[in-house]
Design an enzyme around this catalytic site. Structure first.
Site, PDB file in Angstrom:
ATOM      1  N   ARG A 101      -3.148   6.455  -8.667  1.00  0.00           N
ATOM      2  CA  ARG A 101      -1.897   6.734  -8.861  1.00  0.00           C
ATOM      3  C   ARG A 101      -1.491   7.112 -10.245  1.00  0.00           C
ATOM      4  O   ARG A 101      -0.940   7.955 -10.397  1.00  0.00           O
ATOM      5  CB  ARG A 101      -0.855   5.700  -8.617  1.00  0.00           C
ATOM      6  CG  ARG A 101       0.586   5.911  -8.072  1.00  0.00           C
ATOM      7  CD  ARG A 101       1.227   4.658  -7.909  1.00  0.00           C
ATOM      8  NE  ARG A 101       0.755   3.801  -7.060  1.00  0.00           N
ATOM      9  CZ  ARG A 101       0.729   3.767  -5.697  1.00  0.00           C
ATOM     10  NH1 ARG A 101       2.005   4.547  -5.288  1.00  0.00           N
ATOM     11  NH2 ARG A 101       0.366   2.788  -4.815  1.00  0.00           N
ATOM     12  N   TYR A 136       6.770   2.474   2.853  1.00  0.00           N
ATOM     13  CA  TYR A 136       6.819   1.333   1.968  1.00  0.00           C
ATOM     14  C   TYR A 136       8.227   1.412   1.454  1.00  0.00           C
ATOM     15  O   TYR A 136       8.449   0.621   0.463  1.00  0.00           O
ATOM     16  CB  TYR A 136       5.972   1.687   0.694  1.00  0.00           C
ATOM     17  CG  TYR A 136       4.683   2.313   1.068  1.00  0.00           C
ATOM     18  CD1 TYR A 136       3.754   1.279   1.670  1.00  0.00           C
ATOM     19  CD2 TYR A 136       4.109   3.393   0.427  1.00  0.00           C
ATOM     20  CE1 TYR A 136       2.322   1.637   1.931  1.00  0.00           C
ATOM     21  CE2 TYR A 136       2.790   3.914   0.900  1.00  0.00           C
ATOM     22  CZ  TYR A 136       2.109   2.793   1.421  1.00  0.00           C
ATOM     23  OH  TYR A 136       0.669   3.355   1.632  1.00  0.00           O
ATOM     24  N   GLU A 166     -10.581   2.086 -11.865  1.00  0.00           N
ATOM     25  CA  GLU A 166     -10.398   3.368 -10.838  1.00  0.00           C
ATOM     26  C   GLU A 166      -9.015   3.640 -10.733  1.00  0.00           C
ATOM     27  O   GLU A 166      -8.662   3.269  -9.613  1.00  0.00           O
ATOM     28  CB  GLU A 166     -10.861   2.651  -9.569  1.00  0.00           C
ATOM     29  CG  GLU A 166     -12.414   2.391  -9.506  1.00  0.00           C
ATOM     30  CD  GLU A 166     -12.811   1.360  -8.266  1.00  0.00           C
ATOM     31  OE1 GLU A 166     -11.946   0.893  -7.577  1.00  0.00           O
ATOM     32  OE2 GLU A 166     -14.008   1.309  -8.132  1.00  0.00           O
ATOM     33  N   PRO A 167      -8.538   4.104 -11.771  1.00  0.00           N
ATOM     34  CA  PRO A 167      -6.821   4.603 -11.357  1.00  0.00           C
ATOM     35  C   PRO A 167      -6.741   5.939 -10.483  1.00  0.00           C
ATOM     36  O   PRO A 167      -7.464   6.653 -10.672  1.00  0.00           O
ATOM     37  CB  PRO A 167      -6.472   4.860 -12.820  1.00  0.00           C
ATOM     38  CG  PRO A 167      -7.744   5.437 -13.680  1.00  0.00           C
ATOM     39  CD  PRO A 167      -8.914   4.576 -13.006  1.00  0.00           C
ATOM     40  N   ARG A 217       5.662   8.046   2.108  1.00  0.00           N
ATOM     41  CA  ARG A 217       5.783   6.884   1.413  1.00  0.00           C
ATOM     42  C   ARG A 217       7.124   6.356   1.478  1.00  0.00           C
ATOM     43  O   ARG A 217       7.491   5.009   1.906  1.00  0.00           O
ATOM     44  CB  ARG A 217       5.440   7.110  -0.116  1.00  0.00           C
ATOM     45  CG  ARG A 217       4.038   7.476  -0.296  1.00  0.00           C
ATOM     46  CD  ARG A 217       3.704   7.397  -1.686  1.00  0.00           C
ATOM     47  NE  ARG A 217       3.538   6.026  -2.272  1.00  0.00           N
ATOM     48  CZ  ARG A 217       4.350   5.427  -2.997  1.00  0.00           C
ATOM     49  NH1 ARG A 217       5.380   6.094  -3.274  1.00  0.00           N
ATOM     50  NH2 ARG A 217       4.080   4.121  -3.321  1.00  0.00           N
ATOM     51  N   TYR A 254      -0.817  10.073  -3.245  1.00  0.00           N
ATOM     52  CA  TYR A 254      -0.457   9.566  -1.732  1.00  0.00           C
ATOM     53  C   TYR A 254       0.552  10.486  -1.157  1.00  0.00           C
ATOM     54  O   TYR A 254       1.214  10.042  -0.336  1.00  0.00           O
ATOM     55  CB  TYR A 254      -0.381   8.082  -1.868  1.00  0.00           C
ATOM     56  CG  TYR A 254      -1.463   7.434  -2.586  1.00  0.00           C
ATOM     57  CD1 TYR A 254      -2.582   7.065  -1.840  1.00  0.00           C
ATOM     58  CD2 TYR A 254      -1.099   6.737  -3.604  1.00  0.00           C
ATOM     59  CE1 TYR A 254      -3.746   6.395  -2.585  1.00  0.00           C
ATOM     60  CE2 TYR A 254      -2.120   6.017  -4.621  1.00  0.00           C
ATOM     61  CZ  TYR A 254      -3.375   5.879  -3.884  1.00  0.00           C
ATOM     62  OH  TYR A 254      -4.233   5.166  -4.429  1.00  0.00           O
ATOM     63  N   GLY A 276      -4.789   0.379  -9.544  1.00  0.00           N
ATOM     64  CA  GLY A 276      -3.802  -0.242  -9.138  1.00  0.00           C
ATOM     65  C   GLY A 276      -2.438  -0.414 -10.416  1.00  0.00           C
ATOM     66  O   GLY A 276      -1.195  -0.951 -10.114  1.00  0.00           O
ATOM     67  N   CYS A 309      11.353  14.518  13.992  1.00  0.00           N
ATOM     68  CA  CYS A 309      12.015  14.078  14.827  1.00  0.00           C
ATOM     69  C   CYS A 309      12.104  12.248  14.942  1.00  0.00           C
ATOM     70  O   CYS A 309      11.526  11.809  15.633  1.00  0.00           O
ATOM     71  CB  CYS A 309      11.797  14.568  16.213  1.00  0.00           C
ATOM     72  SG  CYS A 309      12.853  14.362  17.484  1.00  0.00           S
ATOM     73  N   GLU A 310      12.588  11.900  13.769  1.00  0.00           N
ATOM     74  CA  GLU A 310      12.693  10.364  13.494  1.00  0.00           C
ATOM     75  C   GLU A 310      13.748  10.009  12.608  1.00  0.00           C
ATOM     76  O   GLU A 310      14.022  10.765  11.497  1.00  0.00           O
ATOM     77  CB  GLU A 310      11.250   9.923  12.533  1.00  0.00           C
ATOM     78  CG  GLU A 310      10.149  10.306  13.248  1.00  0.00           C
ATOM     79  CD  GLU A 310       9.594   9.252  14.014  1.00  0.00           C
ATOM     80  OE1 GLU A 310       9.969   8.111  14.123  1.00  0.00           O
ATOM     81  OE2 GLU A 310       8.731   9.422  15.098  1.00  0.00           O
TER      82      GLU A 310
HETATM   83  C1  LIG Z   1     -10.903   0.005  -4.298  1.00  0.00           C
HETATM   84  C2  LIG Z   1      -9.552   0.820  -4.637  1.00  0.00           C
HETATM   85  N1  LIG Z   1      -9.807   1.451  -6.066  1.00  0.00           N
HETATM   86  C3  LIG Z   1      -8.770   2.210  -6.676  1.00  0.00           C
HETATM   87  C4  LIG Z   1      -7.656   2.321  -6.022  1.00  0.00           C
HETATM   88  C5  LIG Z   1      -6.719   3.242  -6.590  1.00  0.00           C
HETATM   89  O1  LIG Z   1      -5.475   2.629  -6.725  1.00  0.00           O
HETATM   90  P1  LIG Z   1      -4.154   2.994  -7.829  1.00  0.00           P
HETATM   91  O2  LIG Z   1      -3.779   4.421  -6.847  1.00  0.00           O
HETATM   92  O3  LIG Z   1      -3.123   2.205  -7.450  1.00  0.00           O
HETATM   93  O4  LIG Z   1      -4.487   3.214  -9.051  1.00  0.00           O
HETATM   94  C6  LIG Z   1      -7.352   1.803  -4.538  1.00  0.00           C
HETATM   95  C7  LIG Z   1      -6.225   1.865  -3.894  1.00  0.00           C
HETATM   96  O5  LIG Z   1      -5.280   1.088  -3.902  1.00  0.00           O
HETATM   97  C8  LIG Z   1      -8.633   1.057  -4.128  1.00  0.00           C
HETATM   98  O6  LIG Z   1      -8.192   0.411  -2.804  1.00  0.00           O
HETATM   99  N1  LIG Z   2      -1.198   4.800  -0.043  1.00  0.00           N
HETATM  100  C1  LIG Z   2      -0.526   3.787  -0.751  1.00  0.00           C
HETATM  101  C2  LIG Z   2      -1.472   3.075  -1.630  1.00  0.00           C
HETATM  102  C3  LIG Z   2      -2.688   2.431  -1.045  1.00  0.00           C
HETATM  103  C4  LIG Z   2      -3.761   2.419  -2.145  1.00  0.00           C
HETATM  104  C5  LIG Z   2      -5.068   2.525  -1.812  1.00  0.00           C
HETATM  105  N2  LIG Z   2      -5.530   1.261  -1.625  1.00  0.00           N
HETATM  106  C6  LIG Z   2       0.689   4.170  -1.592  1.00  0.00           C
HETATM  107  O1  LIG Z   2       1.178   5.523  -1.552  1.00  0.00           O
HETATM  108  O2  LIG Z   2       1.162   3.644  -2.391  1.00  0.00           O
END
Ligand SMILES: Cc1ncc(COP(=O)(O)O)c(C=O)c1O
Ligand SMILES: N[C@@H](CCCC[NH3+])C(=O)O
Length: 430
Positions: free
Chosen positions: A292, A333, A289-290, A329, A389, A247, A360-361
């Protein structure tokens, strides 16, 4: 536009990993995702170092949902990372790529029977059990297969993080995990008395994604450590592992002020040690668990500019040969991005344009009102920070083939995924 990792400007042209962006675009066509391999490696090493992977035996599990071709599985294996998978497809990719299954954490709020059977058969390290349905099914399958499976319980810690509504997960009203407030976590522990194939060794929580503030993570540490203590005192169960999820936010535009990986890891470890000492428990092994923050800034997308449409006194629409199919995205979002013309890096103007996709949006807009250099049709545009993502959420809407993916490092291009063909798009039709 901020330059990430190995990006540099040579004679007005953008280079990544020592390779000119125009060369990539001409050899691989556009759109194409370009990954800066060295930046991914540096991020993994930074995480492992400051999260004390070697020193304390903590683990850093890359969240594959961000981007998981087998190239990433191999790279993560080389970098001694663990892997978080959330589906049979991700699990299969890891397995086929030779990723060590004992280093896999299997997540998901609705794993199917087939997926649970696969996980057990492959020997994944930990199942992160989300609900009673899964718990019962896992026990039954392990009994049948005569196996014992280590598990974590995913809990909903009741922590509100400030991020987009769609990517929050830790609040009480969530589809993920066993809630603490309604007693479900305790009921799940009671249930374990009937079972002898599933062995609870840890707890997991994930509070959301793209979070800049460290405080909610520190609150999460406190909730989790207190739960370790309570679980031992009430049930005599020793939880050796605490998984804090992913996160950590990253830079997309200059509105984003992310924390350095080092600061984030140090704050988590320091708080864990402090809380454990205050409440009198041993410090458990930590997992993070990174996703992003490992790959987002390492990925960019190259597009070719087609139509340029000026609506006087309203807006200039600059359309590219991709859009919401390769980057959902912005539409999903309202996510912001930066861009440039790859061979006019030093010639930015104040002219504001809107970068539109080809779907087409009306909502298929990649970037609104962005200042770029003089643009002509045929120019190559780069959007940065599309590594997480992007490809993993890409689609074939409007029957648009998925772009190719390449990695660049030390002046060399390595193909990662080939571009889909129109025939690929018809492959499933009977
Ligand atoms: C359970 C879990 N772990 C790890 C992540 C990876 O999150 P981020 O990509 O924000 O680091 C997510 C996505 O939000 C998740 O749902
Ligand atoms: N897919 C999302 C985040 C979801 C993370 C998974 N739980 C994004 O692009 O920001």
């Amino acid at each position: 536009m901020k330059l990430h990792g190995s990006m540099e400007i040579r004679e007005n042209e953008l280079y990544i990993g020592g390779v000119g962006c125009r060369q990539i675009a001409s050899e691989y066509k556009t759109p194409v995702y370009v990954f800066d391999e060295q930046l991914i490696i540096d991020n993994c090493r930074e995480y492992r170092k400051y999260f004390k992977a070697e020193e304390n035996g903590n683990r850093v599990a890359y969240a594959g949902k961000a981007f998981l071709p087998s190239y990433m599985c191999r790279l993560m294996k080389e970098e001694k990372m663990c892997l978080d998978v959330v589906s049979g497809g991700e699990l299969y990719t890891a397995y086929k790529s030779g990723f060590p299954m004992e280093n896999v954490f299997f997540h998901g709020n609705n794993k199917t029977r087939e997926e649970v059977e696969m996980g057990v058969a492959y020997g994944v390290g930990k199942f992160v059990v989300d609900n009673f349905y899964e718990l019962d099914m896992l026990e039954e399958i392990c009994e049948r297969e005569n196996k014992v499976q280590e598990i974590y319980f995913r809990i909903t810690p009741g922590i509100e993080a400030h991020t987009h509504e769609y990517i929050k997960t830790g609040q009480i009203d969530s589809k993920f995990g066993f809630a603490l407030v309604n007693g479900d976590y305790y009921n799940a522990i009671e249930k374990l008395k009937e079972y002898d194939r599933v062995k609870l060794v840890g707890i997991h929580a994930h509070i959301g994604s793209q979070i800049f503030d460290i405080d909610p993570f520190l609150d999460e540490v406190d909730v989790m450590m207190n739960l370790v203590k309570e679980t031992k005192e009430k049930y005599g169960i020793e939880l050796t592992d605490v998984d804090l999820g992913g996160g950590i936010g990253v830079y997309y535009t200059d509105e984003d002020k992310p924390k350095a990986i080092k600061d984030f890891c140090e704050a988590i470890i320091e708080r864990t040690e402090k809380t454990c000492s205050e409440i009198g428990i041993d410090v458990p092994k930590l997992v993070i668990e990174p996703g992003r923050s490992v790959v987002a800034n390492a990925g960019s997308t190259l597009y070719t500019i087609g139509s340029i449409k000026e609506i006087k006194d309203v807006r200039v629409y600059v359309s590219v040969d991709g859009g919401m199919t390769d980057n959902i995205r912005p539409s999903l979002y309202h996510a912001g991005y930066e861009c440039s013309i790859v061979n006019k890096m030093n010639s930015n103007t104040d002219n504001k344009v809107t970068i539109a996709g080809k779907c087409c949006e009306s909502g298929d807009i990649l970037i609104s009102n962005v200042a770029v250099s003089e643009i002509e049709s045929g120019d190559t545009l780069i959007t940065t920070s599309t590594g997480a993502y992007g490809y993993s959420m890409s689609s074939n809407y409007n029957k648009i083939p998925k772009p190719a993916v390449v990695a660049v490092k030390d002046g060399k291009i390595t193909p990662v995924c080939r571009r889909q063909t129109f025939d690929d798009l018809m492959e499933l039709e009977l």
